[in-house]
Design a protein around this motif. Sequence first.
Motif, PDB file in Angstrom:
ATOM      1  N   ARG A  96      31.828 109.717  31.886  1.00  0.00           N
ATOM      2  CA  ARG A  96      31.368 109.023  30.674  1.00  0.00           C
ATOM      3  C   ARG A  96      30.615 107.746  31.036  1.00  0.00           C
ATOM      4  N   LEU A  97      30.046 107.711  32.260  1.00  0.00           N
ATOM      5  CA  LEU A  97      29.283 106.561  32.765  1.00  0.00           C
ATOM      6  C   LEU A  97      30.131 105.315  32.941  1.00  0.00           C
ATOM      7  N   GLU A  98      31.460 105.474  33.020  1.00  0.00           N
ATOM      8  CA  GLU A  98      32.386 104.341  33.001  1.00  0.00           C
ATOM      9  C   GLU A  98      32.537 103.623  34.335  1.00  0.00           C
ATOM     10  N   GLY A  99      32.035 104.186  35.423  1.00  0.00           N
ATOM     11  CA  GLY A  99      32.158 103.555  36.731  1.00  0.00           C
ATOM     12  C   GLY A  99      33.550 103.697  37.308  1.00  0.00           C
ATOM     13  N   GLU A 100      33.715 103.175  38.510  1.00  0.00           N
ATOM     14  CA  GLU A 100      35.016 103.219  39.169  1.00  0.00           C
ATOM     15  C   GLU A 100      35.868 102.036  38.711  1.00  0.00           C
ATOM     16  N   PRO A 101      37.196 102.199  38.780  1.00  0.00           N
ATOM     17  CA  PRO A 101      38.075 101.072  38.419  1.00  0.00           C
ATOM     18  C   PRO A 101      37.771  99.850  39.293  1.00  0.00           C
ATOM     19  N   ASN A 102      37.963  98.687  38.718  1.00  0.00           N
ATOM     20  CA  ASN A 102      37.780  97.422  39.450  1.00  0.00           C
ATOM     21  C   ASN A 102      36.412  97.323  40.131  1.00  0.00           C
ATOM     22  N   TRP A 103      35.381  97.761  39.435  1.00  0.00           N
ATOM     23  CA  TRP A 103      34.048  97.837  40.033  1.00  0.00           C
ATOM     24  C   TRP A 103      33.466  96.475  40.401  1.00  0.00           C
ATOM     25  N   ARG A 104      34.048  95.404  39.938  1.00  0.00           N
ATOM     26  CA  ARG A 104      33.560  94.062  40.296  1.00  0.00           C
ATOM     27  C   ARG A 104      34.268  93.478  41.528  1.00  0.00           C
ATOM     28  N   SER A 105      35.296  94.163  42.008  1.00  0.00           N
ATOM     29  CA  SER A 105      36.079  93.668  43.153  1.00  0.00           C
ATOM     30  C   SER A 105      35.713  94.447  44.404  1.00  0.00           C
ATOM     31  N   ARG A 106      35.429  93.735  45.466  1.00  0.00           N
ATOM     32  CA  ARG A 106      35.021  94.372  46.726  1.00  0.00           C
ATOM     33  C   ARG A 106      36.147  95.212  47.325  1.00  0.00           C
ATOM     34  N   ASN A 107      35.755  96.319  47.938  1.00  0.00           N
ATOM     35  CA  ASN A 107      36.673  97.149  48.713  1.00  0.00           C
ATOM     36  C   ASN A 107      36.951  96.454  50.043  1.00  0.00           C
ATOM     37  N   ALA A 108      37.884  96.977  50.806  1.00  0.00           N
ATOM     38  CA  ALA A 108      38.242  96.396  52.101  1.00  0.00           C
ATOM     39  C   ALA A 108      37.042  96.329  53.051  1.00  0.00           C
ATOM     40  N   ASP A 109      36.105  97.273  52.922  1.00  0.00           N
ATOM     41  CA  ASP A 109      34.933  97.284  53.803  1.00  0.00           C
ATOM     42  C   ASP A 109      33.791  96.395  53.307  1.00  0.00           C
ATOM     43  N   GLY A 110      34.021  95.663  52.217  1.00  0.00           N
ATOM     44  CA  GLY A 110      33.006  94.747  51.691  1.00  0.00           C
ATOM     45  C   GLY A 110      32.089  95.345  50.644  1.00  0.00           C
ATOM     46  N   THR A 111      32.192  96.647  50.426  1.00  0.00           N
ATOM     47  CA  THR A 111      31.358  97.290  49.412  1.00  0.00           C
ATOM     48  C   THR A 111      31.993  97.141  48.037  1.00  0.00           C
ATOM     49  N   LEU A 112      31.178  97.333  47.026  1.00  0.00           N
ATOM     50  CA  LEU A 112      31.682  97.321  45.652  1.00  0.00           C
ATOM     51  C   LEU A 112      31.825  98.754  45.159  1.00  0.00           C
ATOM     52  N   PRO A 113      32.836  99.037  44.344  1.00  0.00           N
ATOM     53  CA  PRO A 113      32.944 100.369  43.738  1.00  0.00           C
ATOM     54  C   PRO A 113      31.717 100.631  42.849  1.00  0.00           C
ATOM     55  N   ALA A 114      31.501 101.885  42.533  1.00  0.00           N
ATOM     56  CA  ALA A 114      30.363 102.272  41.693  1.00  0.00           C
ATOM     57  C   ALA A 114      30.500 101.634  40.313  1.00  0.00           C
ATOM     58  N   PRO A 115      29.456 100.937  39.848  1.00  0.00           N
ATOM     59  CA  PRO A 115      29.530 100.278  38.546  1.00  0.00           C
ATOM     60  C   PRO A 115      29.339 101.258  37.399  1.00  0.00           C
ATOM     61  N   PRO A 116      29.738 100.863  36.209  1.00  0.00           N
ATOM     62  CA  PRO A 116      29.461 101.701  35.040  1.00  0.00           C
ATOM     63  C   PRO A 116      27.974 101.638  34.687  1.00  0.00           C
ATOM     64  N   HIS A 117      27.519 102.671  34.015  1.00  0.00           N
ATOM     65  CA  HIS A 117      26.131 102.702  33.531  1.00  0.00           C
ATOM     66  C   HIS A 117      26.081 102.508  32.022  1.00  0.00           C
ATOM     67  N   THR A 118      27.143 101.941  31.491  1.00  0.00           N
ATOM     68  CA  THR A 118      27.209 101.612  30.070  1.00  0.00           C
ATOM     69  C   THR A 118      26.742 100.171  29.890  1.00  0.00           C
ATOM     70  N   GLU A 119      26.840  99.672  28.673  1.00  0.00           N
ATOM     71  CA  GLU A 119      26.490  98.275  28.418  1.00  0.00           C
ATOM     72  C   GLU A 119      27.420  97.316  29.159  1.00  0.00           C
ATOM     73  N   GLU A 120      28.590  97.802  29.586  1.00  0.00           N
ATOM     74  CA  GLU A 120      29.550  96.981  30.327  1.00  0.00           C
ATOM     75  C   GLU A 120      29.088  96.703  31.758  1.00  0.00           C
ATOM     76  N   GLY A 121      28.230  97.538  32.290  1.00  0.00           N
ATOM     77  CA  GLY A 121      27.756  97.383  33.658  1.00  0.00           C
ATOM     78  C   GLY A 121      26.517  96.515  33.744  1.00  0.00           C
ATOM     79  N   HIS A 122      25.799  96.655  34.849  1.00  0.00           N
ATOM     80  CA  HIS A 122      24.611  95.838  35.054  1.00  0.00           C
ATOM     81  C   HIS A 122      23.348  96.672  35.266  1.00  0.00           C
ATOM     82  N   THR A 123      23.435  97.975  35.089  1.00  0.00           N
ATOM     83  CA  THR A 123      22.273  98.836  35.293  1.00  0.00           C
ATOM     84  C   THR A 123      21.088  98.359  34.471  1.00  0.00           C
ATOM     85  N   TRP A 124      21.351  97.991  33.246  1.00  0.00           N
ATOM     86  CA  TRP A 124      20.279  97.592  32.339  1.00  0.00           C
ATOM     87  C   TRP A 124      19.682  96.229  32.672  1.00  0.00           C
ATOM     88  N   HIS A 125      20.245  95.541  33.664  1.00  0.00           N
ATOM     89  CA  HIS A 125      19.667  94.272  34.119  1.00  0.00           C
ATOM     90  C   HIS A 125      18.481  94.505  35.044  1.00  0.00           C
TER      91      HIS A 125
END
Length: 156
Positions: A60-89
């Motif tokens: 539902r384009l919701e992204g991964e949980p805690n998408w704003r918090s970095r993983n142990a390897d420094g990457t970010l989880p996949a963001p949502p593609h809804t208005e809650e995310g930043h795709t539209w930026h």
Amino acid sequence: MSRNLPVLIAIVAVIGLLSVYFNSLSEQEEQFTISYKDREAVRAGRILYADNCASCHGKRLEGEPNWRSRNADGTLPAPPHTEEGHTWHHPDFALFQTVKYGGQSDSSIGFISNMPAYDELLTDKEIHDILAFIKSNWPANIQAGHDAMNKRIMEQ
């Protein structure tokens, strides 16, 4: 004067080549304006999204949980593609480039992205269709703002 003629010709040639290059970039940006009102593109994009994107970005384009918090390897989880995310930026052409060449291709220094490149898996049209599907799910005010941003960029 005759000794400077080759230098002058070289300068004019470089200016001409740069002009062609920057005009082609502008044409590429126009070519990838996302047609989210095109029902066929959205329909095709829905299927392509489910097959290629939903495993990370959610059904539902919701992204991964805690998408704003970095993983142990420094990457970010996949963001949502809804208005809650930043795709539209990001403008259409940048979104297209990120899908085609991967998240790392457009990342700032020090940022690590897990977003894979799809240039060998999807055609340009398929990438466009996926983005049309995503954009078709945004609220009208975000679509309008995104369209305005793209227009400003193309007018520069």
